[in-house]
Scaffold this motif. Structure first.
Motif, PDB file in Angstrom:
ATOM      1  N   GLU A 107       0.831  -1.208   0.000  1.00 15.39           N
ATOM      2  CA  GLU A 107       0.000   0.000   0.000  1.00 15.39           C
ATOM      3  C   GLU A 107       0.863   1.254   0.000  1.00 15.39           C
ATOM      4  N   GLN A 108       1.966   1.217   0.726  1.00 14.32           N
ATOM      5  CA  GLN A 108       2.875   2.349   0.726  1.00 14.32           C
ATOM      6  C   GLN A 108       3.496   2.537  -0.662  1.00 14.32           C
ATOM      7  N   LEU A 109       3.817   1.432  -1.331  1.00 15.41           N
ATOM      8  CA  LEU A 109       4.354   1.522  -2.690  1.00 15.41           C
ATOM      9  C   LEU A 109       3.321   2.117  -3.633  1.00 15.41           C
ATOM     10  N   LEU A 110       2.068   1.725  -3.472  1.00 13.85           N
ATOM     11  CA  LEU A 110       0.996   2.288  -4.304  1.00 13.85           C
ATOM     12  C   LEU A 110       0.893   3.794  -4.103  1.00 13.85           C
ATOM     13  N   GLU A 175       5.051   2.772 -16.147  1.00 11.19           N
ATOM     14  CA  GLU A 175       5.874   1.567 -15.948  1.00 11.19           C
ATOM     15  C   GLU A 175       5.851   1.148 -14.481  1.00 11.19           C
ATOM     16  N   HIS A 176       5.978   2.122 -13.605  1.00 13.69           N
ATOM     17  CA  HIS A 176       5.979   1.810 -12.174  1.00 13.69           C
ATOM     18  C   HIS A 176       4.613   1.303 -11.717  1.00 13.69           C
ATOM     19  N   ARG A 177       3.544   1.803 -12.310  1.00 16.12           N
ATOM     20  CA  ARG A 177       2.214   1.283 -11.994  1.00 16.12           C
ATOM     21  C   ARG A 177       2.124  -0.199 -12.378  1.00 16.12           C
ATOM     22  N   ARG A 178       2.638  -0.551 -13.567  1.00 17.23           N
ATOM     23  CA  ARG A 178       2.590  -1.955 -13.992  1.00 17.23           C
ATOM     24  C   ARG A 178       3.460  -2.835 -13.091  1.00 17.23           C
ATOM     25  N   LEU A 179       4.616  -2.321 -12.696  1.00 16.58           N
ATOM     26  CA  LEU A 179       5.479  -3.080 -11.785  1.00 16.58           C
ATOM     27  C   LEU A 179       4.798  -3.270 -10.434  1.00 16.58           C
ATOM     28  N   HIS A 180       4.165  -2.226  -9.942  1.00 17.51           N
ATOM     29  CA  HIS A 180       3.431  -2.343  -8.682  1.00 17.51           C
ATOM     30  C   HIS A 180       2.362  -3.424  -8.776  1.00 17.51           C
ATOM     31  N   ASP A 181       1.603  -3.413  -9.872  1.00 17.62           N
ATOM     32  CA  ASP A 181       0.519  -4.386 -10.020  1.00 17.62           C
ATOM     33  C   ASP A 181       1.059  -5.813 -10.035  1.00 17.62           C
ATOM     34  N   ALA A 182       2.199  -6.016 -10.720  1.00 14.78           N
ATOM     35  CA  ALA A 182       2.790  -7.356 -10.774  1.00 14.78           C
ATOM     36  C   ALA A 182       3.319  -7.772  -9.404  1.00 14.78           C
ATOM     37  N   LEU A 183       3.915  -6.827  -8.684  1.00 11.03           N
ATOM     38  CA  LEU A 183       4.383  -7.131  -7.329  1.00 11.03           C
ATOM     39  C   LEU A 183       3.216  -7.500  -6.424  1.00 11.03           C
ATOM     40  N   ARG A 184       2.141  -6.739  -6.514  1.00  9.68           N
ATOM     41  CA  ARG A 184       0.973  -6.982  -5.665  1.00  9.68           C
ATOM     42  C   ARG A 184       0.401  -8.382  -5.907  1.00  9.68           C
TER      43      ARG A 184
END
Length: 218
Positions: A107-110, A175-184
């Motif tokens: 959540e903090q990363l988001l 790009e960071h949004r897509r990385l966040h989604d994959a991490l989540r």
């Protein structure tokens, strides 16, 4: 000035000079003259001297005996070396973050991604680039490996400086949004694929900064 106050002043000057260099406001090869910087920041020369010394240790300033310190100039080989180090460290960092993050951490990363997106949409290049760096730094925290975090910290300033001055900040935030989604979703295969593309694009952008004559090789 009391020692603790001087330390705080030194840390503030270090941060300001670091941001100036990482964001391209002080260009490679430019001189860092203690007297001029002290006047510009309205501080004494001592915290400026300490800040320059700290930035030399971080690898983005070069101290020249009996002359001015200068912002480091880097070559294509430097970029290639940095990219290899970055690939090794950050690929593992993202994999571990996918496997180990908790709900509060993701959540903090988001929130960081959302702030980066807002800054990018507003055209605030400096803020967007700083938040881009913060995204990578926080992924290191989510990886939950102190040794890896320590290694990442050693190279953090140089890597942000070489790879952080991307032109299309909205594309970087996406790009960071897509990385966040994959991490989540803890999808390690997708994370690996996205990280490989992300780092490749960063390396290509860094080479482009060096000029048309530079050629990226793998």
């Amino acid at each position: 000035m009391r020692a603790e106050n001087r330390e705080l002043e030194s840390s503030r000057v270090t941060r300001m000079l670091r941001d100036d260099i990482v964001l391209g406001r002080r260009l490679p090869g430019s001189r860092l003259v203690e007297r001029d910087i002290a006047a510009e920041l309205n501080v004494s020369r001592l915290p400026v001297r300490e800040a320059i010394r700290a930035l030399v240790s971080e690898g983005i300033v070069v101290a020249r005996p009996r002359s001015w310190a200068t912002v480091r100039e880097y070559t294509l080989r430097d970029v290639q070396d940095f990219a290899e180090v970055r690939e090794a460290i950050e690929t593992q960092m993202f994999i571990l973050a996918a496997e180990r993050h908790d709900d509060a951490g993701i959540e903090q990363l988001l929130r960081l991604v959302e702030r980066e997106e807002s800054a990018a949409r507003a055209g605030d290049l400096d803020e967007s680039r700083l938040l881009s760096g913060a995204f990578h730094e926080y992924v290191a925290v989510l990886a939950g490996n102190e040794m890896l975090n320590e290694l990442a910290g050693i190279f953090a300033t140089r890597l942000k400086w070489v790879f952080g001055q991307h032109g299309d900040v909205e594309a970087m935030a996406a790009e960071h949004r897509r990385l966040h989604d994959a991490l989540r979703s803890r999808d390690v295969d997708v994370v690996k694929r996205l990280v490989a593309r992300h780092l490749e694009q960063g390396a290509a952008a860094a080479v482009k900064k060096l000029g048309a004559g530079a050629v990226w090789t793998r």
